[in-house]
Design an enzyme around this catalytic site. Structure first.
Site: not given
Length: 488
Positions: A323-324
């Site tokens: 996700h990041g």
């Protein structure tokens, strides 16, 4: 070009008109051109990256299919996976990796000069690399025939409704559809546009109004007491859902207008009665991707319980990191991994407690309690998903435990009411819109009611459509906020 912008609406309308106006055999080319035009509107230079990755993996899949030996086949697959994973690491994780190694060296009193490389992240790279990887893996496994037409494969990789944030459709489902004829069908086009409208409502009316309040609190968590932090965390749980589910509905609806079916990405996840059920309903295209291409190859639930739990934790940690490039996402994944493991470990105990307390004799109450507990756990984990740094996340959790007393000379309730009064418009719009959304979800749970609405008289449907359009025009803001998942 943001999906929630006037530019996109004009772009989509022109593409749809052109799609149905030109002969069948040219339609794929128009969609491919539109996909690259949309991508170029974000960052023209990275269009070359997308094209190069498409071309490399197209030939890699052909090489896999034509390989004369297992070794040759594996080599082609590994090169394909490395090209995707390598680019993802270079653009997304190299900066985090450099900073983490620097921090590790400092903690060990080592003086090592490590340059910090930070590249601009190509939008959508996390999504289209996974799409391409599932294609080459499925060709390797023999589940998918390699696509012979480069243009069709390029369209699969860059299909503009899904290009920026999914759903991560499987090649076996989407690619064959590009070979089928898709004429104009009024009911299909109407359903697709209605789904897009619902997506705009979720994003522009609900998520964007809730975001105003969430941002104020999460940007300065130390200034707020527990009641305001709890409210902001609750609001973010609905914001992130409406933001991403809104995008998915726009994407799925747009694909449906052109005659293509995309996989469902959300299935009313906040009605889940357990964490495992939540993950069967939340971001389904990503969850099933990790299940099929990471969890099962790791061994799944085969082997010992310890190995099973380790596989679960690995999947959730990788999912969080996907996700990041921020440790907050890793912590969010770790929390969900722990919840999942604990949920399976305590299943028998919880069922016995339900029998002993009599809850098992009242299934509706029992289920309602489980849904409420699952929702609270998901909301807690989202604190680290939203917090900009780990220290912000820890601060919020600390204040949620200790900050129920006075805040700026007021009691907690007073501070909460003052916060609501100062954001009365956004709070009212958000609250009423969420109530409408959950009512729609309850109707969707009843197939008869859903079918009656879909096939009922026009006077039942159109007032709702007009109401949603009015709400988007009057209460939404065009192009003011991009979708949260675009950054991934």
């Amino acid at each position: 070009m943001l999906f929630n912008s006037l530019d996109f609406l004009i772009f989509f309308a022109l593409t749809a008109i052109g799609f149905f106006a030109i002969p069948e055999r040219f339609r794929w080319a128009l969609l491919l051109l539109a996909s690259y035009v949309l991508y170029m509107s974000w960052e023209p230079a990275y269009t070359v990256l997308l094209a190069a990755l498409t071309l490399f993996n197209y030939y890699a899949a052909l090489r896999i299919a034509r390989a004369q030996s297992v070794r040759e086949k594996k080599t082609a697959l590994i090169l394909s996976l490395l090209s995707n994973a390598g680019l993802l690491f270079l653009f997304k994780y190299l900066g985090l990796f450099s900073l983490s190694v620097q921090a590790l060296c400092r903690s060990l009193n080592m003086t090592v000069a490590i340059p910090v490389v930070s590249l601009a992240l190509p939008v959508g790279i996390s999504f289209y690399t996974l799409k391409i990887m599932n294609y080459t893996v499925d060709v390797y496994r023999g589940k998918v025939e390699p696509e012979r037409r480069l243009g069709f494969f390029a369209l699969y990789a860059a299909f503009f409704p899904q290009l920026l944030a999914g759903p991560i459709d499987r090649a076996a489902k989407l690619l064959p559809q590009f070979h089928e004829k898709t004429g104009f069908d009024y009911q299909r086009v109407r359903d697709g546009l209605a789904l897009m409208l619902w997506g705009f409502f979720q994003k522009m009316v609900i998520a964007d109004n809730l975001a105003v309040m969430v941002d104020k609190v999460y940007d300065n968590p130390a200034l707020h007491g527990a009641p305001v932090l709890a409210l902001a965390s609750l609001l973010f749980t609905f914001q992130i859902y409406c933001d991403f589910s809104g995008y998915s509905d726009i994407a799925i609806g747009a694909a449906r207008v052109f005659g293509y079916k995309s996989m469902q990405n959300f299935d009313r996840p906040y009605f889940s009665a357990s964490i495992p059920e939540f993950w069967r309903r939340w971001h389904i295209s990503l969850s099933t991707w990790f299940r099929d291409y990471l969890y099962i190859p790791l061994g799944g639930n085969r082997g010992s319980r310890a190995r099973w739990y380790m596989n679960l934790m690995i999947v959730f940690l990788v999912s969080g990191l996907w996700h990041g490039a921020n440790w907050t996402f890793v912590v969010w994944g770790a929390i969900h991994g722990c919840f999942y493991v604990i949920s399976t470990l305590t299943l028998g105990v919880r069922e016995r407690i339900a029998v002993l307390t009599g809850l098992a004799r009242v299934p509706s109450v029992h289920k309602g309690l489980r849904v409420a507990i699952t929702f609270c756990l998901v909301t807690f984990a989202f604190i680290f998903f939203r917090a900009p740094t780990l220290s912000h996340g820890v601060t919020i959790v600390e204040r949620l435990v200790t900050g129920w007393g006075g805040t700026f000379g007021q009691d907690g309730a007073g501070a909460l009411m003052a916060f609501i009064r100062s954001n009365f418009f956004e709070f009212s719009v958000g609250l009423l819109s969420v109530a409408l959304m959950e009512t729609v979800h309850l109707v969707q749970d009843r197939p008869k009611a859903r079918d009656m609405f879909r096939s009922g008289p026009a006077w039942v449907r159109w007032p709702l459509y007009y109401g949603l359009i009015a709400a988007v025009l009057l209460l939404g803001s065009f192009g003011s906020r991009q979708f949260i998942y675009f950054q991934f």
